[in-house]
Design an enzyme around this catalytic site. Structure first.
Site, PDB file in Angstrom:
ATOM      1  N   ASN A 149       0.940  -1.329   0.170  1.00 37.97           N
ATOM      2  CA  ASN A 149       0.042  -0.202   0.171  1.00 37.97           C
ATOM      3  C   ASN A 149       0.805   1.299   0.064  1.00 37.97           C
ATOM      4  O   ASN A 149       0.286   2.964  -0.457  1.00 37.97           O
ATOM      5  CB  ASN A 149      -1.282   0.048   1.427  1.00 37.97           C
ATOM      6  CG  ASN A 149      -2.089  -1.245   1.116  1.00 37.97           C
ATOM      7  OD1 ASN A 149      -2.545  -1.663   0.240  1.00 37.97           O
ATOM      8  ND2 ASN A 149      -2.169  -1.821   2.474  1.00 37.97           N
ATOM      9  N   ASP A 173      -6.848   1.202  -2.757  1.00 35.23           N
ATOM     10  CA  ASP A 173      -5.885   1.893  -3.526  1.00 35.23           C
ATOM     11  C   ASP A 173      -7.729   2.319  -3.973  1.00 35.23           C
ATOM     12  O   ASP A 173      -7.475   3.109  -4.743  1.00 35.23           O
ATOM     13  CB  ASP A 173      -6.575  -0.252  -4.844  1.00 35.23           C
ATOM     14  CG  ASP A 173      -5.893   0.758  -6.688  1.00 35.23           C
ATOM     15  OD1 ASP A 173      -5.076   1.224  -6.539  1.00 35.23           O
ATOM     16  OD2 ASP A 173      -6.876  -0.016  -7.128  1.00 35.23           O
ATOM     17  N   HIS A 174      -8.645   1.661  -3.648  1.00 35.55           N
ATOM     18  CA  HIS A 174      -9.427   2.805  -4.179  1.00 35.55           C
ATOM     19  C   HIS A 174      -9.898   4.004  -3.386  1.00 35.55           C
ATOM     20  O   HIS A 174     -10.252   4.807  -4.148  1.00 35.55           O
ATOM     21  CB  HIS A 174     -10.959   1.720  -3.480  1.00 35.55           C
ATOM     22  CG  HIS A 174     -11.685   0.898  -4.673  1.00 35.55           C
ATOM     23  ND1 HIS A 174     -11.286  -0.536  -5.234  1.00 35.55           N
ATOM     24  CD2 HIS A 174     -12.841   1.281  -6.036  1.00 35.55           C
ATOM     25  CE1 HIS A 174     -12.213  -1.095  -6.221  1.00 35.55           C
ATOM     26  NE2 HIS A 174     -12.718   0.218  -6.193  1.00 35.55           N
ATOM     27  N   ASP A 217      -7.425   6.222  -5.052  1.00 35.60           N
ATOM     28  CA  ASP A 217      -8.273   6.066  -6.955  1.00 35.60           C
ATOM     29  C   ASP A 217      -9.471   7.539  -6.104  1.00 35.60           C
ATOM     30  O   ASP A 217      -9.495   8.353  -7.475  1.00 35.60           O
ATOM     31  CB  ASP A 217      -8.699   5.244  -6.538  1.00 35.60           C
ATOM     32  CG  ASP A 217      -7.373   4.817  -7.148  1.00 35.60           C
ATOM     33  OD1 ASP A 217      -6.444   5.013  -7.653  1.00 35.60           O
ATOM     34  OD2 ASP A 217      -7.948   3.290  -8.356  1.00 35.60           O
TER      35      ASP A 217
END
Length: 412
Positions: free
Chosen positions: A48, A115-116, A119
């Protein structure tokens, strides 16, 4: 009160990442590049951390823009604008927004959430940077760009929740859309933002073709970019629902009910439009004030909280979240601004441009605190339950042990 109920924690161990990528560029050009690129990172770097580095670079890009052009969006074109070379640095922020799973071949629930989340924040920041590069300035076009960008992200998350997999078609935002933005940044770097003010038929010399000139309006290229984005959004809506329809039909579930879960996003858009288009002061008082960019950032943080809860529901097998407490602040802003129409009296809070700006900055601070709380609590719950690290450096032995722990989360 946590975001993951105790009974839902077990869903983390049952989660499997599934993805479909039909993009030719992704499969034959980008994937080989990303696979090589991530090998440049030491193996002991937490997965991460690479994702976070991408967000950090985008934040640096945003800070660079604020430094070179503090009057950004106060009028069309801002002040003098940043040097052209700055736009090339924006490309780096996109390049570094990649998935650690490409290196390890694994994707767990924490990586999916991380990740989301990054983003979702990148979406708003990149949208603001792109609108500056397109010379759209402080306008409803910039607002429309935010709407379209967030709509695509919401649609993708909604689709993944109902199909159980991330679907990237032949043309998708995370691949071809990002490459289009990269190309746009590079063109702006060479020619400057005013390049996009040229009329599209004039630039392409098509205004000399009578059949085309008489039928196609000669609009600015930046405006035509917005129309193209709207067409892509419409295509994505159809494609996403088709994928959901097929997945629900195969599983025997209802095919119409998922459409109801799309309603929170257009509802939030209508609230923001009502807030911006309020009659209490000037018709565009937030757009023409220093509060406009904070307004967009506030909405971006609220949106990140909403889609964060959506993807959390996906990885823990919880019901889809139709309501989010972050909507309350938008409702308050929209209702207060429209009190002259609703009950015939001035707003209680936004009764002057100065108070409107103060209110926007206050809810921005609330959004930052709320989203930070969400991130900390979710990371804490997932890492404690699965016994994995998030951002800490690890020894080779710890890397191998973590691979054992999350081996069940391999791509399928």
């Amino acid at each position: 009160m946590g975001y993951i109920p105790r009974h839902a924690l077990s869903g983390l161990r049952n989660y499997r990442y599934r993805g479909v990528d039909k993009s030719f560029l992704s499969n034959y050009v980008l994937n080989p590049f990303w696979s090589w690129f991530v090998t440049l990172w030491p193996v002991w770097v937490a997965p991460n951390m690479i994702t976070l580095s991408g967000l950090s670079i985008v934040l640096f890009n945003f800070a660079t823009l604020a430094y070179y052009d503090p009057m950004y969006l106060t009028e069309k074109g801002g002040a003098t604008g940043p040097p052209n070379w700055v736009y090339f640095t924006y490309v780096l922020g996109i390049i570094f927004t990649l998935k650690q799973a490409r290196r390890t071949g694994m994707a767990g629930p924490l990586g999916e959430m991380f990740d989301h989340g990054c983003d979702a924040l990148n979406t708003t920041l990149e949208c603001i940077l792109a609108c500056h590069a397109l010379n759209l300035g402080r306008s409803w076009w910039t607002f429309a760009s935010q709407v379209g960008t967030l709509a695509n992200f919401y649609l993708t998350t909604w689709e993944e929740y109902h199909t159980g997999q991330l679907y990237l078609g032949v043309f998708s935002g995370p691949v071809e859309g990002i490459l289009a933005i990269v190309a746009m940044f590079m063109i702006t770097g060479f020619y400057g933002p005013t390049f996009w003010d040229q009329k599209i038929l004039t630039f392409t010399r098509l205004e000399n073709v009578e059949w085309i000139a008489s039928r196609v309006p000669n609009i600015a290229m930046n405006v035509s970019f917005m129309f193209l984005s709207g067409f892509v959004l419409a295509l994505n809506i159809v494609t996403s629902y088709f994928n959901v329809f097929m997945a629900r039909r195969e599983s025997g579930g209802p095919v119409i009910k998922p459409l109801l879960y799309l309603l929170p996003f257009p509802a939030s858009v209508l609230l923001h439009v009502a807030w911006l288009n309020h009659p209490s002061l000037s018709n565009s008082d937030i757009i023409n004030s220093p509060a406009f960019v904070p307004f967009l950032c506030t909405w971006g943080l609220q949106f990140a909280h909403v889609v964060g809860r959506m993807i959390l529901a996906h990885v823990t097998s919880q019901p889809f979240p139709l309501w989010d407490s972050m909507y309350i602040w938008t409702i308050i802003g929209a209702v207060d601004a429209n009190m002259p129409v609703l009950i015939g009296r001035p707003p209680l809070i936004q009764n002057s441009p100065v108070n409107t700006e103060k209110f926007v900055f206050v809810i921005l601070a609330v959004a930052i605190v709320t989203y930070a709380r969400f991130v900390v609590m979710v990371i804490s719950d997932i890492t404690n339950y699965l016994g994995i690290a998030c951002l800490t450096e690890r020894t080779p032995a710890e890397v191998e042990w973590e691979k054992v722990l999350i081996s069940r989360f391999r791509y399928v």
